[in-house]
Scaffold this motif. Structure first.
Motif, short mmCIF file in Angstrom:
data_model
loop_
_atom_site.label_atom_id
_atom_site.label_comp_id
_atom_site.label_asym_id
_atom_site.label_seq_id
_atom_site.Cartn_x
_atom_site.Cartn_y
_atom_site.Cartn_z
N MET A 325 28.77 22.47 -90.82
CA MET A 325 28.86 20.72 -90.98
C MET A 325 28.11 21.43 -92.51
N GLY A 326 27.74 23.02 -92.70
CA GLY A 326 27.17 23.70 -94.37
C GLY A 326 26.45 23.73 -94.10
N ARG A 327 25.16 23.22 -93.00
CA ARG A 327 23.21 23.58 -93.31
C ARG A 327 23.34 24.78 -93.34
N ARG A 328 22.49 25.42 -94.01
CA ARG A 328 21.90 26.59 -93.96
C ARG A 328 21.11 27.25 -92.98
N CYS A 329 20.21 26.19 -92.28
CA CYS A 329 19.30 26.79 -90.77
C CYS A 329 19.31 25.63 -90.06
N LEU A 330 18.92 26.51 -89.03
CA LEU A 330 18.42 25.25 -87.57
C LEU A 330 16.44 24.96 -88.17
N GLN A 331 15.92 24.37 -87.60
CA GLN A 331 14.51 23.57 -88.04
C GLN A 331 14.02 23.24 -86.28
N LEU A 332 13.11 23.84 -85.72
CA LEU A 332 12.68 22.76 -84.36
C LEU A 332 11.21 22.84 -85.13
N SER A 333 10.62 21.65 -83.99
CA SER A 333 8.86 21.95 -83.66
C SER A 333 8.39 22.18 -82.30
N CYS A 334 7.60 23.15 -82.58
CA CYS A 334 7.63 24.15 -81.08
C CYS A 334 6.06 23.87 -81.53
N ALA A 335 5.30 23.90 -80.10
CA ALA A 335 4.18 23.88 -80.17
C ALA A 335 3.62 25.21 -80.25
N PRO A 336 2.22 25.78 -80.75
CA PRO A 336 1.62 26.38 -80.55
C PRO A 336 1.34 27.50 -79.91
N ASN A 337 0.69 26.59 -78.60
CA ASN A 337 0.22 26.92 -77.17
C ASN A 337 1.22 27.29 -76.41
N ASN A 338 2.38 26.84 -76.85
CA ASN A 338 3.61 26.82 -75.56
C ASN A 338 3.82 28.39 -75.50
N ALA A 340 5.92 30.52 -73.67
CA ALA A 340 7.16 30.91 -73.49
C ALA A 340 8.96 30.16 -74.47
N ALA A 341 8.25 28.83 -75.03
CA ALA A 341 8.96 28.85 -76.01
C ALA A 341 8.49 29.52 -77.32
N GLN A 342 7.85 29.96 -77.71
CA GLN A 342 7.45 30.33 -78.68
C GLN A 342 8.13 31.95 -78.71
N PHE A 344 10.49 32.57 -76.97
CA PHE A 344 12.08 32.56 -76.82
C PHE A 344 12.88 32.62 -78.20
N TYR A 345 12.19 31.31 -78.98
CA TYR A 345 12.14 31.11 -79.95
C TYR A 345 12.42 32.20 -81.26
N ARG A 346 11.47 33.31 -80.98
CA ARG A 346 11.43 33.93 -81.68
C ARG A 346 12.73 35.37 -81.44
N ARG A 347 12.82 35.55 -80.29
CA ARG A 347 13.44 36.27 -79.69
C ARG A 347 15.00 35.85 -80.48
N TRP A 348 14.92 34.84 -80.83
CA TRP A 348 16.59 34.57 -81.17
C TRP A 348 16.56 34.15 -82.91
N GLY A 349 15.78 34.48 -83.21
CA GLY A 349 16.13 34.68 -84.74
C GLY A 349 15.04 33.72 -85.66
N PHE A 350 13.85 32.91 -84.57
CA PHE A 350 13.55 31.68 -85.67
C PHE A 350 11.50 32.23 -86.08
N GLN A 351 11.46 31.80 -87.21
CA GLN A 351 10.07 32.22 -87.51
C GLN A 351 9.49 31.52 -87.84
N LYS A 352 8.07 31.09 -87.86
CA LYS A 352 7.17 29.90 -88.68
C LYS A 352 6.98 29.81 -90.21
N VAL A 353 7.84 28.76 -90.86
CA VAL A 353 7.76 28.04 -92.49
C VAL A 353 6.60 27.00 -92.56
N GLY A 354 6.33 26.43 -91.11
CA GLY A 354 5.76 25.90 -91.89
C GLY A 354 4.27 24.76 -90.88
#
Length: 370
Positions: A325-338, A340-342, A344-354
């Motif tokens: 679709m031509g999107r430049r990035c994936l985004q999602l919201s994650c609880a700071p205290n989660n 396990a999820a934090q 997982f996402y960082r392992r696969w290339g996600f970084q906090k942007v806000g």
């Protein structure tokens, strides 16, 4: 005499996401970049006159291990392209196994029966690659050249050198990522120096040995029939983060899912392992679309199917949905205290942007480039 090195690309998204990527243009993974660095060291003291790569990004990225430090211009050769998967292009391996088990076996055994609509047979792939190999050898007499290519066509070519169809050469093993083969060619004569060598990767940390994960497939979720399952998944996810259901708005989540699915039937997908539903992937396809964002509203696996290598397949489904679709990035919201999820996402290339507003507290906004 021309010396030719044939080199398979580094680990790419198709390998990681467990998808059928023939001509689908996937990118190199973080592990793949480490492999490329090791490949560069291997070729540091090897003279190379020129280098060719297929038309696909994963080979051209891998080729930088040779062309960048040596100051070479990378040439593109369509004859080095991977076998075309036709109607199975970018299909998950779980989908192939469940819906097309005979074709999956045909592909895995390099069978003569493999002839997908819009794709290549193994004989066609072997003929194309072999013609390119000898054509490039004639173009560069007495030089050393590198050809960056793909696993299936390498195996087809190696069988062809032995006068065999790849189905009849089970002793030829699949070339590993960044595996190197070396040949010497003069006229129509050739000598195999070595094949499929990956000793340059021996210095890299060995990943823990794991069994093949359950390979999943995806289908639109019928919220009329599966609404309760969706509701329970949202409930479970909320309880895991907040230890109670205080503030949980299940009807609101379900209404949002219905709205998103009205816009696109694939907005809410059921994750399937064989015949069993094991998770949910929800994509807010129109959210932040003008900013080039592909937003993941909800990513969930049943507890019994976590930590088995399935989660990255859900990320892969999102990547392969949004990138075309031509999107430049994936985004999602994650609880700071989660935690396990934090992790997982960082392992696969996600970084906090806000941060984004949450029902009970601000959530971390995580982003992964596409």
């Amino acid at each position: 005499m021309t010396r030719i090195y044939i080199i398979r690309h580094a680990e790419a998204e198709g390998n990681l996401f467990h998808r059928a990527h023939g001509w689908f243009d996937g990118h190199i993974t973080a592990t793949g970049m480490e492999q490329i660095a090791a490949l560069e060291k291997r070729f540091a003291d090897i003279h190379v006159d020129t280098a060719y790569a297929s038309e696909l990004t994963r080979t051209q990225t891998t080729a930088q291990a040779v062309v960048a430090p040596k100051g070479l211009k990378l040439r593109i050769e369509p004859g080095l392209n991977e076998i075309r998967m036709g109607v199975y292009e970018d299909v998950t391996l779980g989908d192939l196994i469940y819906h097309h088990p005979e074709e999956r076996v045909n592909f895995g055994t390099y069978s003569r029966k493999w002839a997908p609509e819009g794709g290549d047979t193994f004989a066609q792939a072997a003929e194309r690659f072999t013609a390119a190999f000898f054509r490039l050898a004639q173009r560069h007499p007495d030089e050393t050249i590198c050809l960056f290519t793909h696993s299936a066509v390498i195996r087809c070519f190696q069988a062809a050198l032995r006068g065999k169809h790849p189905e009849d050469a089970p002793d030829i093993h699949t070339c590993g990522n960044t595996g190197v083969s070396c040949y010497e060619v003069k006229g129509d004569k050739f000598r195999i120096v070595y094949e499929n060598d990956t000793t340059h990767l021996d210095s890299l940390p060995k990943p823990p040995r794991r069994n093949m994960p359950p390979l999943v497939w995806f289908q639109p979720m019928d919220l009329n029939r599966e609404g309760q399952r969706y509701y329970k998944a949202r409930e479970d996810a909320w309880r895991e983060v907040y230890d109670s259901l205080h503030g949980f708005d299940g009807p609101g989540y379900l209404a949002e899912a219905r709205r998103e699915q009205e816009e696109n039937p694939w907005a809410v997908q059921q994750v399937m392992w064989e015949e069993k539903p094991v998770g949910i992937l929800q994509l807010a396809i129109h959210r932040e679309a003008r900013e080039g964002v592909g937003y993941i509203s909800f990513l969930y696996l049943d507890p019994a199917y976590r930590r088995q290598g399935i989660g990255i397949q859900l990320i892969g489904q999102a990547v392969c949905t949004y990138r075309p679709m031509g999107r430049r990035c994936l985004q999602l919201s994650c609880a700071p205290n989660n935690a396990a999820a934090q992790h997982f996402y960082r392992r696969w290339g996600f970084q906090k942007v806000g941060q984004t507003a949450g029902s009970k507290a601000p959530l971390d906004l995580l982003e992964k480039p596409l």
